[in-house]
Design a protein around this motif. Structure first.
Motif, mmCIF file in Angstrom:
data_model
loop_
_atom_site.group_PDB
_atom_site.id
_atom_site.type_symbol
_atom_site.label_atom_id
_atom_site.label_comp_id
_atom_site.label_asym_id
_atom_site.label_seq_id
_atom_site.Cartn_x
_atom_site.Cartn_y
_atom_site.Cartn_z
ATOM 1 N N LEU A 8 0.868 -1.322 -0.019
ATOM 2 C CA LEU A 8 -0.035 0.015 -0.025
ATOM 3 C C LEU A 8 0.752 1.233 0.036
ATOM 4 O O LEU A 8 1.626 1.342 0.751
ATOM 5 N N LEU A 38 -4.429 -0.922 -7.972
ATOM 6 C CA LEU A 38 -5.673 -0.362 -7.436
ATOM 7 C C LEU A 38 -5.525 0.870 -6.863
ATOM 8 O O LEU A 38 -4.687 1.111 -6.098
ATOM 9 N N ARG A 74 -14.086 0.836 -0.512
ATOM 10 C CA ARG A 74 -13.544 -0.013 -0.467
ATOM 11 C C ARG A 74 -13.890 -1.639 -0.338
ATOM 12 O O ARG A 74 -13.519 -2.602 -0.867
ATOM 13 N N MET A 81 -10.304 -8.380 -4.270
ATOM 14 C CA MET A 81 -8.925 -8.345 -4.066
ATOM 15 C C MET A 81 -8.440 -9.692 -3.261
ATOM 16 O O MET A 81 -7.327 -10.107 -3.683
ATOM 17 N N VAL A 93 -1.512 -0.759 -4.031
ATOM 18 C CA VAL A 93 -2.789 -0.071 -3.849
ATOM 19 C C VAL A 93 -2.247 1.538 -3.493
ATOM 20 O O VAL A 93 -1.539 1.522 -2.645
ATOM 21 N N TYR A 96 -5.840 3.961 1.063
ATOM 22 C CA TYR A 96 -6.705 2.702 1.554
ATOM 23 C C TYR A 96 -7.373 3.259 2.868
ATOM 24 O O TYR A 96 -7.620 4.379 2.814
#
Ligand code: DGP
Ligand code: NA
Ligand code: NA
Length: 204
Positions: A8, A38, A74, A81, A93, A96
């Motif tokens: 992330l 993403l 999300r 995912m 990602v 988030y």
């Protein structure tokens, strides 16, 4: 098959997350590692369109309502995912749930209340925090276009991010040269893969 890694990128606005997450996915794919990018918010879904309208100041929503929409945005891709990770795809990602908490807590919503709707989401293996001081971010192209791009607010957001960090986070100096940042991210990613493969191996 080994599960994919969940990496992330978090940070304040205009910290280079989108550039660096895109480059990371390209680099991994070119090494034959299956990786997918993403981005949250995903503005293409029905919920995402409401969020986009809010961010671009075309429609108004209460702080609580928009918080829950970001969380729902999300949750609506969680099964996908999970399936991707289980099939061995690495997910890179761009923002988030930490953004969810940082931005809403910076508006003075209760921290615990902010965290609640995201409880149960898949957790990232590693978080790269693209750190830039809001004064430097403000000098970047297009700054101020969206609702949250205000210096004082971004300073609050940055503080909230710092309160959520643990040892799965790495702080990346987002003021450095783009290529240098990319190299640092590649090194951090290799380390994350090494640790992940060790954990997945039956021989310890
Ligand atoms: P980006 O497309 O990454 O620039 O994000 C759009 C804006 O929305 C940016 O100012 C960060 C903010 N944001 C991202 N995720 C969330 C969230 O979950 N909650 C809130 N309140 N803001 C968010
Ligand atoms: Na932005
Ligand atoms: Na971005």
């Amino acid at each position: 098959m080994a599960r994919g890694l969940f990496i992330l990128f978090e940070g304040c606005d205009r910290s280079g997350k989108t550039t660096q997450s895109t480059r990371l996915v390209e680099a991994l794919n070119s090494q034959g590692i299956r990786a997918k990018l993403l981005k949250f918010p995903d503005r293409t879904t029905a919920i995402g369109k409401m969020i986009d309208g809010y961010l671009t100041q075309q429609n108004k929503l209460s702080d609580e309502a928009v918080h829950l929409l970001f969380s729902a945005n999300r949750w609506e891709v969680m099964e996908q995912m999970r399936a991707d990770l289980e099939s061995g795809t690495t997910l890179i990602v761009d923002r988030y749930a930490f953004s969810g908490v940082a931005f809403s807590a910076a508006k003075k919503l209760d921290f615990k209340w902010c965290k609640a709707p995201d409880v149960g989401l898949l957790a990232p293996d590693r978080v790269f925090f693209m750190d830039i001081h809001p004064d430097d971010a403000a000098k970047r192209e297009g700054y101020g276009d969206e609702i949250y791009e205000k210096r004082e607010f971004q300073i609050e957001v940055r503080v909230k991010f710092f309160t959520m960090m643990d040892n799965s986070w790495s702080i990346v100096d987002a003021n450095k040269d783009k290529d240098e940042i990319h190299r640092q991210i590649m090194a951090l990613t290799s380390k994350a893969f090494a640790k992940h493969n060790e954990a997945e191996s039956p021989i310890k």
